[in-house]
Design a protein around this motif. Structure first.
Motif, PDB file in Angstrom:
ATOM      1  N   HIS A  64      29.802 -63.780   7.421  1.00 51.30           N
ATOM      2  CA  HIS A  64      30.506 -62.650   7.437  1.00 51.30           C
ATOM      3  C   HIS A  64      30.383 -61.982   6.045  1.00 51.30           C
ATOM      4  O   HIS A  64      30.348 -60.934   5.825  1.00 51.30           O
ATOM      5  CB  HIS A  64      31.786 -62.762   7.981  1.00 51.30           C
TER       6      HIS A  64
ATOM      7  N   LEU B 262      36.837 -64.537  13.774  1.00 54.12           N
ATOM      8  CA  LEU B 262      35.980 -65.392  13.244  1.00 54.12           C
ATOM      9  C   LEU B 262      36.595 -66.739  13.299  1.00 54.12           C
ATOM     10  O   LEU B 262      37.515 -67.188  13.196  1.00 54.12           O
ATOM     11  CB  LEU B 262      35.665 -65.189  11.881  1.00 54.12           C
TER      12      LEU B 262
ATOM     13  N   GLN C 165      31.985 -69.373  10.206  1.00 51.67           N
ATOM     14  CA  GLN C 165      31.271 -68.328  10.309  1.00 51.67           C
ATOM     15  C   GLN C 165      31.692 -67.348   9.183  1.00 51.67           C
ATOM     16  O   GLN C 165      31.125 -66.303   8.930  1.00 51.67           O
ATOM     17  CB  GLN C 165      31.834 -67.477  11.531  1.00 51.67           C
TER      18      GLN C 165
END
Length: 337
Positions: free
Chosen positions: A11, A3, A7
């Motif tokens: 998540h 990631l 992000q």
């Protein structure tokens, strides 16, 4: 799973994974990712946090023992394992591969690593961690991208600035995201939402406190022990937080270590300094510091900062300010006649 730091929030909103790997030398990204994972874990009932720092002669059996132990205080836990050198050794490699294969039950484990070289990234232990967990690369921002990064951060607090102002801010912080973050926060406190006035921003940025942590780093690099002590006292009197001071010192030490390593390999020092985001007058300061500080001393200082971080967070009973003062004064006096 890999990631980008931006992000991570999305998540985490979808649920926690048992294993996270933070890899990179950018202190602001590391701090923000750590805080985000910790907050999500606490919200999910992980009420106990343990922290291990891998030093020389570290006993890797502690990791296995943690997984087998039962907490007296919480059914769900957080385990953080910091490996400042990025080199766990043979025993560490085995322990990390075992951890990747069989994560500790009811535990969110966070592995904290510096930027790894090619061998580190291709190692069996790192491949096992990446395959089993969520990895985040905490990379420094390219100077050309820094104005846009600042613009994005300003937008989070409903503020905007013209291109010239963004470039001025980027120039002032010299690639240091932690310093940029502090300036952006200051603008959020000083000015209302909307378009920022260029002249007001310039005055606010140049009107800095009498003392700041980056001045402390300059005094330490220069070997000026008297100024080092004066700034330390000033920072403490002005209410500076030990964690903020340590972040600035850590950023400077990591840059020095990168340049020192390049020098030991016979590479061009000036190019190495540019890659480490060291510009202008700081290049001369760094050259003088490199002549009196060894790689062993620099790495030991970075390791000491990790220990002081524990004290600042209440995980050890040491006085964080006292330990910071001892470290800075000691570094400033090394090599002086």
């Amino acid at each position: 799973m890999r990631l980008q730091p931006q992000q991570l929030a999305q998540h985490l909103s979808q649920g926690l994974r048992p294993l996270y790997i933070l890899m990179g030398d950018e202190p602001l990204a590391q701090r923000e990712c750590l805080d985000a994972i910790r907050a999500a874990a606490r919200a999910a009932g992980h009420d106990e946090r343990s922290s291990l720092v891998v030093e020389r002669n570290f006993n890797w059996q502690q990791v296995a023992a943690f997984g087998q132990s039962i907490s007296l205080f919480a059914s769900r836990r957080i385990l953080e394992i910091a490996i400042p050198s990025g080199k766990p050794g043979t025993d560490g490699s085995k322990a990390l591969q075992a951890l990747a294969e069989h994560p500790a039950e009811d535990t969110v484990t966070i592995i904290i690593l510096p930027k790894l070289d090619k061998d580190g990234k291709n190692s069996a232990w790192y491949s096992a961690l990446e395959n089993a967990g969520v990895s985040l690369a905490l990379l420094e921002i390219d100077p050309a991208q820094l104005p846009q990064w600042i613009s994005t951060r300003l937008a989070l607090q409903q503020q905007q600035a013209d291109r010239e102002t963004l470039e001025f801010l980027a120039h002032q912080v010299e690639g240091n995201l932690l310093a940029a973050h502090q300036e952006i926060q200051k603008l959020g406190l000083l000015f209302p939402t909307g378009m920022l006035n260029a002249e007001s921003v310039r005055e606010a940025v140049l009107n800095v406190s009498r003392y700041d942590a980056f001045q402390l780093g300059e005094a330490v690099l220069a070997g000026d022990d008297e100024r080092t002590v004066r700034i330390l006292h000033g920072l403490r009197d002005e209410g500076a937080q030990p964690v903020a001071v340590m972040s600035a010192l850590g950023w400077g030490l990591r840059g020095l270590i990168k340049v020192k390593y390049a020098e030991s390999q016979g590479n061009n020092v000036t190019s190495a300094m540019q890659q480490a985001r060291i510009y202008g007058d700081r290049q001369n300061q760094v050259k003088r510091a490199l002549s009196r500080l060894s790689m062993r001393q620099l790495e030991a200082a970075l390791q000491k900062l990790a220990e002081i971080d524990k004290a600042a967070k209440g995980l050890m009973h040491n006085d964080a300010w006292l330990e910071i003062s001892r470290l800075c004064f000691g570094l400033a006096r090394i090599g002086r006649k």
